[in-house]
Design an enzyme around this catalytic site. Sequence first.
Site, PDB file in Angstrom:
ATOM      1  N   ILE A   1      33.675  35.946  50.457  1.00 32.28           N
ATOM      2  CA  ILE A   1      33.979  34.785  50.039  1.00 32.28           C
ATOM      3  C   ILE A   1      35.285  34.680  50.064  1.00 32.28           C
ATOM      4  CG2 ILE A   1      34.380  33.638  47.584  1.00 32.28           C
ATOM      5  CD1 ILE A   1      31.460  35.549  46.527  1.00 32.28           C
TER       6      ILE A   1
ATOM      7  N   TYR B   1      54.645  30.465  44.893  1.00 30.34           N
ATOM      8  CA  TYR B   1      53.302  28.930  44.628  1.00 30.34           C
ATOM      9  C   TYR B   1      52.265  29.111  44.926  1.00 30.34           C
ATOM     10  CZ  TYR B   1      54.151  28.190  49.928  1.00 30.34           C
ATOM     11  OH  TYR B   1      54.153  28.780  51.104  1.00 30.34           O
TER      12      TYR B   1
ATOM     13  N   ARG C   1      37.107  35.146  52.857  1.00 28.80           N
ATOM     14  CA  ARG C   1      37.507  35.135  54.370  1.00 28.80           C
ATOM     15  C   ARG C   1      37.000  33.650  54.432  1.00 28.80           C
ATOM     16  NH1 ARG C   1      38.059  36.768  59.393  1.00 28.80           N
ATOM     17  NH2 ARG C   1      38.441  39.190  58.243  1.00 28.80           N
TER      18      ARG C   1
ATOM     19  N   GLU D   1      48.590  40.256  46.570  1.00 27.25           N
ATOM     20  CA  GLU D   1      48.615  41.680  47.374  1.00 27.25           C
ATOM     21  C   GLU D   1      49.397  41.552  48.864  1.00 27.25           C
ATOM     22  OE1 GLU D   1      45.270  43.784  46.647  1.00 27.25           O
ATOM     23  OE2 GLU D   1      44.245  41.809  45.773  1.00 27.25           O
TER      24      GLU D   1
ATOM     25  N   TYR E   1      46.755  38.950  54.311  1.00 30.86           N
ATOM     26  CA  TYR E   1      47.200  38.163  54.734  1.00 30.86           C
ATOM     27  C   TYR E   1      46.804  37.846  56.544  1.00 30.86           C
ATOM     28  CZ  TYR E   1      46.144  36.140  50.065  1.00 30.86           C
ATOM     29  OH  TYR E   1      45.702  35.804  49.256  1.00 30.86           O
TER      30      TYR E   1
ATOM     31  N   VAL F   1      44.306  31.635  44.921  1.00 30.54           N
ATOM     32  CA  VAL F   1      43.300  32.157  46.059  1.00 30.54           C
ATOM     33  C   VAL F   1      43.052  33.456  44.746  1.00 30.54           C
ATOM     34  CG1 VAL F   1      42.671  33.516  48.207  1.00 30.54           C
ATOM     35  CG2 VAL F   1      44.328  32.050  48.020  1.00 30.54           C
ATOM     36  N   THR F   2      42.014  33.331  44.458  1.00 32.04           N
ATOM     37  CA  THR F   2      41.169  34.461  43.239  1.00 32.04           C
ATOM     38  C   THR F   2      39.698  34.579  44.103  1.00 32.04           C
ATOM     39  OG1 THR F   2      39.419  33.021  41.355  1.00 32.04           O
ATOM     40  CG2 THR F   2      42.884  33.429  42.560  1.00 32.04           C
ATOM     41  N   VAL F   3      38.432  35.660  43.626  1.00 27.30           N
ATOM     42  CA  VAL F   3      37.351  35.772  44.181  1.00 27.30           C
ATOM     43  C   VAL F   3      37.324  37.035  42.546  1.00 27.30           C
ATOM     44  CG1 VAL F   3      35.906  37.723  45.110  1.00 27.30           C
ATOM     45  CG2 VAL F   3      37.499  35.869  46.330  1.00 27.30           C
TER      46      VAL F   3
END
Length: 430
Positions: free
Chosen positions: A120, A430, A122, A146, A150, A109-111
Site C-alpha cells: 500500500i 510538512y 508503495r 522514518e 524513502y 503518509v500513513t498506513v
Amino acid sequence: MMTAPEDRSVPVDPESQRRLRDLGLDYRIADMAIDADAEGFLRADARGFLDEDPTDAAAAELRETMRARRNIGVYDETAGSWPIATVNGWRTAMTVPGGEIDMWAISSVTVSGTHRRRGIARALLEGELRAASAAGIPLVGLTVSEATIYSRYGFGSAVPVANLTIDTQQTGWVGAPVPGRLLYTDRATLADDLERLHEAARSSRSGQVQGWRGRWERMAGLSVADKDASKVRGVHYLDADGTVRGAMAYTVDEMPGTFRSELKIRTIITETDEALRALWQFVVQHDLVDRASVDLRPTDDPVHWLVANQRAITTRVHDHGWLRVLDVPAAIEARSYNAAADVVVRVQDALGFADGTWRVRIADGAATVEATDAAPQVTLGVVELSAVYAGGEPLLRLAAAGRVQGDSDAVASLSRAFRADAAPLLGIWY
C-alpha cells in the site's frame, strides 16, 4: 504562491488505483468539503502518526489547512468508514540557488498497522510521483518520520538541519551590538510576523518552501490542538527604523528540582544578521534560564561565534528535507551554480523518471542540459542527484562513500558547481 485549484483536482493515479483495486481496496480522493471524508481522513492521519484523536475543534482547524491540498485515502469496506492509508500533496515553490522551482510536497503518509506489508505504501508514494510527473512538476519533497523508507522511491536526504542545546550558564556573550531593539509581542502579532518574515527571508537559503497560515498560528500558540499554547511567548526585533526584522516563538519550562528553566525555541525567523544576533543574545542572557534548545536551524548558524565558549553548545545534525528529482533538465536548469563544468552524467532511476544520460554544461552560473549518447564521465543514482541538488551535500563526499562513480576531475568539477554558499535550510515540517 497558493495551491492552485487544479492541483486539488488532479485525478488519482490509475496505476496505483489498479494495484489497490486488485487487493480489494478503494483508492480515491478524500474531499475536505464532505464531512465524512474530512473526519475520516483527519482521524486516520492522527492514528497513523500515533497522535491523540483530534477534538472536534482541532479537526475543524486541521480541515482548513487540508482544503488546500490533494488528499487521498485508501479504503477497505470491511474496516469501517475511515481510510486505512492516507497521503496528501500540493504544489509549492522551493528556493534553490538563484531562484525557485516548482515542487510537489508530500505529507500525511500513513498506513494502518492492520494493513501493512501489502504494497500500500508503495502504491501511495509511486502514485504521488506519477501524479507530479504528469502535472509537469520536476521535483518532489517531503519530511520524514522514518529515515529508512524513502530512498527506495528515489528520495535523497538533501537538507540537513542542526539541533542545538545551549548551556547558557557556560556560554558567555561576545556578539557585536545591534542598533535596534527587542520587544515582547502578543500571539496574533507573532503569527503575522512569522508568516511575513518566513516569506521575506526564505529566498536567502536553498531548500525553504512556502509556509501556510495554520503553521504560523500553531507556532505562535493560537492552535486549539496545541497543548502548550498557553505557554507560548513571542519576541520580535525592530531595526533602527522601527521595522520588524526578526521574531521568535518559545516556551519556558522549569527544570525539575532546580528553580531554573529551559527555554525551548519553537522557531526563529530573521531577515538580517542583526536580528539574529539580537534574538540569540536574548536567549543566551535570559534570566533564570540554564539551558536553551532549538531544532531546524541551518548547519552554519553563527551562534557558535557569538559566544565565548563554543563547547557550551551541543550540535546534532540530522536529516530533514528529502528531495526527489523527476525531470533532470528542468531541475538542473532551474538553479544557479558556483563554478563552470561540462560533464556527461549518467543518472540511474529504477522508476524511470530521471533515468538517462545527460550532458550538463555550466557557464556563467547557468546550466543547460540535453540528452546524449556519449559515454558518461560520472555515474550516479537519482537518490544521489537529489541529495546534492539543494547545494548542501558535496558530491565528493558521496563519491568517497562509493555512491558516485566516474572520472575524479569530472566529479570534482560538478561538486564545486553544485555547492551553495549558505547551507540549505528547511525551517518547517510538512
